[in-house]
Design a protein around this motif. Structure first.
Motif: not given
Lengths: 277, 277, 277, 277
Positions: C10-22, C45-48, C66-74
């Motif tokens: 199902m569509p999710v915010l990329l953040d839920d998968v890229l940043y949230q897991p332990a 890179g990411i592709g969606w 780990w320090n890329n702000r644009n990745l975090r924003e997207i």
């Protein structure tokens, strides 16, 4: 200095507005017609509101917009009902992500074209006037970001035009205290995600250019054969540093010393005057 | 936090010191042994003095040192008798050129490993203590740069150890005023192109590691068969966050709460104590 | 080498998968547990896939994730039902945007962990085997991109597993011709926006790790109290270089020399064998 | 396309040549007068020979030259008797370090202004003509780099003008085979650290501009009062895409279809003609 653009209306692909027009903002990054500089290649940024998320996204980088592939990718895949875009020509401060516009704080976006004259000499006094609780949020070294935090300090949350007027008043007072004749030159856009305020002001009353788009219904009457216009909903408005094309009747200059509000209740245009604080 | 290195001695190719040692600073950027973080990949910088030019050169970038080709090129083609190198691990402030060390002002170079605890809360008070004439020279958002401008404010030009002591004293006083128990953690290197001062101090007296190299004549006696040592002149000294290799007897820890001076008249090691201002 | 991740569901915010897991992919960029290298900081890179747009978006940059702000924003503002993410550790080729994964051609995304052994010696022969009409689409200098264009040459559009098998067969044949004992090491993910194929193979049959997530219904039975799992729909699947956390039963190793297909009609797992061409 | 500059003469600070002239190369990056594009902001590079080191240094980056602080730092601290500088305006290929000029191989430097027409269609055939032993040295995706490796393939080491003539001959033959009327447009500079060869050629005989500086002794006679000229030694020569200033008599156009050699034995100018291979 810089060039910028605000879009508000039905959700569109950023690309439709950023890249498709004949004299798009991306084209302006190489070939600005009305800017102080022809080239605006010292960084760029976009900020967009996404449905269901309070805080807008900000994507900023340090190279020119015209050759940035990531910008093109995002523009080609992200839709938004309200977004900012900015291309920068530095007057000397570092070319770094934290100096690229738009700036964000909470749900607010801010961008600026112009300058505080002799900012080097005024910077400390202006920074001291920023709410101490916000001081550490200043990440870059531009006048534009300090103007934003001054506006936040002076009540942007409750009264945007008043807060911007007080910011401008402070800049002019501090400037004159330091012997600067014309301290402020600005066109500024600011949004909370629902409304957009766009200001045009300068201490010497010869402000950088600023334009807003004609109502879509009027444009459709003028140009019944232009297919592109049929696709845009009535609430679509653009505010831009310079027109995105040459369609007669499509663009209206924001008058000197005034500000406009884009809002669901109907747009308005008011006189703008700095307020002393 | 970070890792750094100072070289002082006969002019050498930067590469000999930056890349050639077994556990070089470049290696430490990926595999630091004694640092708070294993990885120091959030920007880097070098600063070098060139014969006949008062102001040192500074080359800084935002990516990791280990894969930076320009750093390798410069290191392989520039010789200097005195240079700084620094690899950064940010504790949250932006990764941008103006946050990479070393910092420069006039003929001075400055670099830092450590942190001002809760800098966000102390930043404004510390910046206000910077000489107003210097305030606008602050380009980045790090604690390290503010420490440098405080030291400049407190007389770095005339009395470097005193200026650093007063800077440390101010940071500790301001920190404690804000309820921060251990406000300062630092190893700092500073140079005017002739002498180098290296400080090791922390409010809780458990400072980051710092080492200086053994005298070359001693090393040559210890290792008469190591060809590399024969090539280095007697005045060669290194100060480093962690040893560049495992040669026993080559590295000596700078004691807690002390500072050393590398100078033509003979190196000295002194006790360091913050001074209240 | 590298680490990567595919999300489909199902569509999710990329953040839920890229940043949230332990032990998220972002965490793996600093602290990979199962990778050849601990640090994967040489680009990312990411592709969606975005609803209603055939061609996926690709956002790639050259610094660490780990320090890329644009990745975090997207990641915090973009939702997608199908996306790739990749963090790179170069084995020597340049760190540049065109060498960051995923690679895209038309509606296809491709990413790779592993290497073609002694690629320098094999590169020319492999590039010559690429369809001449595609040759000029090769923008970077990695083995991974050449593998992609070989797979496209060998019919990725019509028979993805066959095309990848023929690509692997060619690499192994060309490698052996040049005296390379074990030419290929790969885990590869490829998608057309509807299905995802994930391959695990190496010439020496000791391939890099690859895992897929357990069915959501099973996980919910195992962990009726974990709220997070209740939010995910049944069609949610992840394929990852290494598990994103330590939940027992959540991750299953893709067997050596096999490939899986994520597809609406039901996922399948097959034996994989290179085919000579 | 691009702009470039070669300096050969007594060792000078790069800054004296790169930044000080009225219409310096840095100024040309924003305001080229004779280039196909006004703006050359898609990357830049310098290459310099350092005394006692065979291989030249190369410093290249992807942003514009005009705002690059590291370039300014290096220029202000590095002296060299022979250096190249190049500013790029891409015609579509990626903006990445490996596409910035100059290119280096061993002791050779190479840079190019111009283009191979329809390079996308010719690229494969041209790459196949590169010596297989050199094929894997191609790191970027430009026509310019392929031209360099073709010249190396055709004997640059032994006969530079012949090698460049054979490269040009091949490009024109391959181009015409593919139906391209005017395949090659070039000004090229190449050096081995002792001599410099500068070529001006195009298939349609309307090549990009190229100029060389008048002999210093002549300039001093013309302008006995210009202090700057007294500081330069007799062997100082510049070859540039466009003049660095407006001093009458200072610059001479390299004739169409010709090449010059800067060398200790005395400079020469010859006719240039592509050779079929």
């Amino acid at each position: 200095m810089c060039r910028w653009l605000v879009y508000s209306g039905m959700p569109v692909l950023l690309d439709d507005v950023l890249y498709q027009p004949a004299h798009s903002l991306i084209d302006q990054s190489l070939r600005s017609r009305m800017g102080v500089e022809t080239t605006n290649g010292d960084g760029f940024g976009i900020g967009w509101y996404a449905p269901g998320i309070d805080t807008p996204a900000v994507f900023r980088d340090t190279g020119p917009a015209w050759n940035n592939r990531n910008l093109r990718e995002i523009a080609g895949h992200v839709r938004s009902p309200l977004f900012f875009a900015h291309i920068r020509a530095t007057t000397g401060t570092a070319v770094q992500q934290t100096n690229s516009h738009p700036f964000r704080h909470g749900r607010w976006l801010w961008m600026h074209n112009g300058a505080i004259a002799e900012f080097d000499r005024l910077r400390r006094d202006l920074c001291l006037a920023v709410d101490p609780a916000l001081y550490s949020c200043i990440e870059g070294s531009t006048d534009s970001e300090v103007m934003f935090f001054l506006a936040l300090t002076f009540g942007l949350d409750k009264d945007p035009p008043g807060a911007v007027a007080r910011m401008a008043g402070l800049v002019e007072r501090v400037g004159r205290t330091h012997g600067v004749e014309f301290p402020l030159q600005m066109t500024v856009a600011v949004s909370d995600g629902e409304r957009v305020w766009a200001f045009r002001h300068s201490s010497e009353a010869t402000s950088r250019t600023l334009f807003y788009s004609t109502r879509m219904s009027t444009l459709r009457e003028l140009y019944p054969d232009v297919a592109f216009l049929r696709g845009l909903s009535e609430e679509t408005r653009l505010v831009v540093s310079e027109p995105l094309g040459d369609l007669p009747g499509a663009w209206n200059e924001v008058p000197e010393s005034s500000y406009g509000v884009l809002q669901p209740a109907g747009d308005v245009l008011h006189h703008f005057e700095p307020q002393d604080v």
